[in-house]
Design an enzyme around this catalytic site. Structure first.
Site, mmCIF file in Angstrom:
data_model
loop_
_atom_site.group_PDB
_atom_site.id
_atom_site.type_symbol
_atom_site.label_atom_id
_atom_site.label_comp_id
_atom_site.label_asym_id
_atom_site.label_seq_id
_atom_site.Cartn_x
_atom_site.Cartn_y
_atom_site.Cartn_z
ATOM 1 N N SER A 1 0.984 -1.333 0.171
ATOM 2 C CA SER A 1 -0.035 0.017 -0.061
ATOM 3 C C SER A 1 0.757 1.148 0.154
ATOM 4 O O SER A 1 1.992 1.285 0.729
ATOM 5 C CB SER A 1 -0.940 -0.179 1.167
ATOM 6 O OG SER A 1 -0.238 -0.019 2.370
ATOM 7 N N ASP B 1 -6.308 -1.101 7.277
ATOM 8 C CA ASP B 1 -7.184 -2.187 7.720
ATOM 9 C C ASP B 1 -8.450 -2.329 6.830
ATOM 10 O O ASP B 1 -8.811 -3.678 6.747
ATOM 11 C CB ASP B 1 -7.688 -2.017 9.229
ATOM 12 C CG ASP B 1 -6.389 -1.757 10.412
ATOM 13 O OD1 ASP B 1 -5.382 -2.343 10.035
ATOM 14 O OD2 ASP B 1 -6.445 -0.946 11.137
#
Lengths: 300, 300
Positions: free
Chosen positions: B214, B246
């Site tokens: 990410s 998350d």
């Protein structure tokens, strides 16, 4: 047995942080959690003096369970009354240079919960030798509640001490408590104008059996049915004054269960207050300081 | 059912304070308490998407009970494993201008407790479709524990995702997890030097089935057995990036239980990550942002 009532029980948390970044991420190096509230501190001192005590008050939620678990771990007998709201936490964040305190608003107490507590309290009074009513009131608890609780105790022949501020202090004499214990600032707010002796006399006139005014390093002033006495300290103890008032109240509670004359009661209470200053944590006192200062206190 | 494992469960507390006095007494105007830890956030997102989830991890003491009570209140199914130590609290103190975070050290976990948890985990794997292993490890838990847990899952045919940093990330490929999800900084620490694609390829070479990196507003990079893909974002969502990773992991977990090709998996994960930025609280995402950005994400 001496019952201490703490309607606004708290979990006192301390975070030690090595240099705080007030706008960043801090690693907490040590955490301390313990049951708090003025009545808990009074009970700790009485238990350390070998007296039978019972801690009661309102507690609820996960924080209430943490408070109860800490009382158990400290072997302080308790009979708390459960409420629906979560009990408050008080947090102290401390590094070498600063201490910031954060006080949560705490739970809202319903009228039904308070009525349930009063019943619970009446049950506990059976077998009680004295009651200590101290500390702030949670939201939803009327300002005359200490007066009510003191009156219930008086009706059963149980003497009581009230240690409160603001409206709860102003209302307290209506319940005819044996002793009111304001500090000088609290007394000045409750009875504006006049000397501490005049203010104390005014509260006696409204129904309190005796009024003991704590004045920090300047000692104590007691306006009682036996007369007016002052306790003057022979020297100033350096340390943390937090909890000194609670230790002093513990000393006054002993005076309610033992038939000592007022000068002796006052000497013991003043010595316990001073000995608490020597300890960094509320609810503890230094026995060496107590032994040293006790005979030197001047009662007039 | 998707199991999320959070070995270092936390109680996330937020104090709102109107102007902080960092060396005085502060009245907290609002308190928020909720169960936290990365796996809890992943489970919240999956539950909001209507999936069956089960939260597990290590919890103990009064704080552990508060975590469990909050999961129950949020209707997140949980099967926590009890430990002796008190679970950690993370505190955010926030006023208009600052946010200070305080992270408690958390519990020490014994070897026996960890062994007990592994047995508990093996029981839970029966009927699990996928496992998410995420977040930091408490003291006493070896750095190769995620590798161990991923290997146990793989041995039972259950795919897994590991979202970790530092040594736990470096060890993770040994357990042959289906997906590793580092962010760009975590990847650079685990595999110093080289491009993100090279780093991801290196972790695949050590045993990970796929590596998804990410890169915040720069999107995602996925190095998989089907090929290498990039997800580029059409615009930047403003807000709070905490919890975006998350939400992204929740999207990747869906890809493990539904037979979509990698470009579709990546598009969904990237959209969920972006939609989480639009919400101030970790574990939530904005469904409107999700619906808007999902079709516009460019997969190459």
């Amino acid at each position: 047995m001496i019952i201490t009532v703490t309607l606004n029980l708290a979990l006192d948390v301390t975070y030690q942080v090595p240099g705080v970044d007030w706008d960043g991420v801090n690693r907490v190096s040590a955490v301390h959690r313990r049951a708090g509230g003025k009545g808990v501190n009074v009970a700790r001192v009485l238990a350390a003096l070998g007296r039978d005590v019972l801690v009661t008050g309102l507690a609820g939620g996960p924080t209430g369970r943490a408070i109860e678990a800490d009382l158990e771990a400290a072997r302080l007998p308790s009979a708390l009354y459960g409420i629906n709201g979560d009990s408050r936490t008080t947090l102290a964040v401390t590094d070498a240079d600063h201490t910031a305190l954060f006080n949560e608003p705490g739970p809202d107490v319903t009228a039904d919960e308070l009525a349930g507590f009063v019943q619970h309290y009446e049950t506990l009074l059976t077998g009680a030798d004295a009651v200590v009513l101290s500390g702030s009131l949670p939201r939803g608890v009327p300002a005359d509640t200490y007066a009510t609780l003191a009156a219930i105790a008086a009706g059963r022949g149980v003497p009581s001490i009230v240690d409160a501020d603001g409206d709860p202090l102003r209302h307290a004499p209506e319940g005819r408590p044996s002793i009111l214990k304001p500090n000088a600032d609290e007394l000045a707010r409750a009875v504006p104008g006049g000397t501490p002796a005049e203010g104390a006399q005014a509260l006696r006139g409204r129904g309190a059996g005796a009024v003991v005014v704590s004045m920090g390093a300047d000692g104590l002033l007691a306006v009682t049915g036996e007369g007016t006495y002052a306790a003057r300290m022979p020297y100033t103890v350096r340390g943390n004054p937090t909890g000194a008032g609670d230790s002093l109240v513990a000393g006054l509670a002993l005076g309610l269960v033992e038939p000592d004359p007022w000068p002796d009661r006052l000497r013991r209470a003043a010595a316990l207050g001073a000995a608490a200053v020597a300890r960094p944590v509320a609810g503890e006192f230094d026995p060496d300081v107590y032994a040293d200062i006790h005979p030197q206190i001047i009662i007039t």
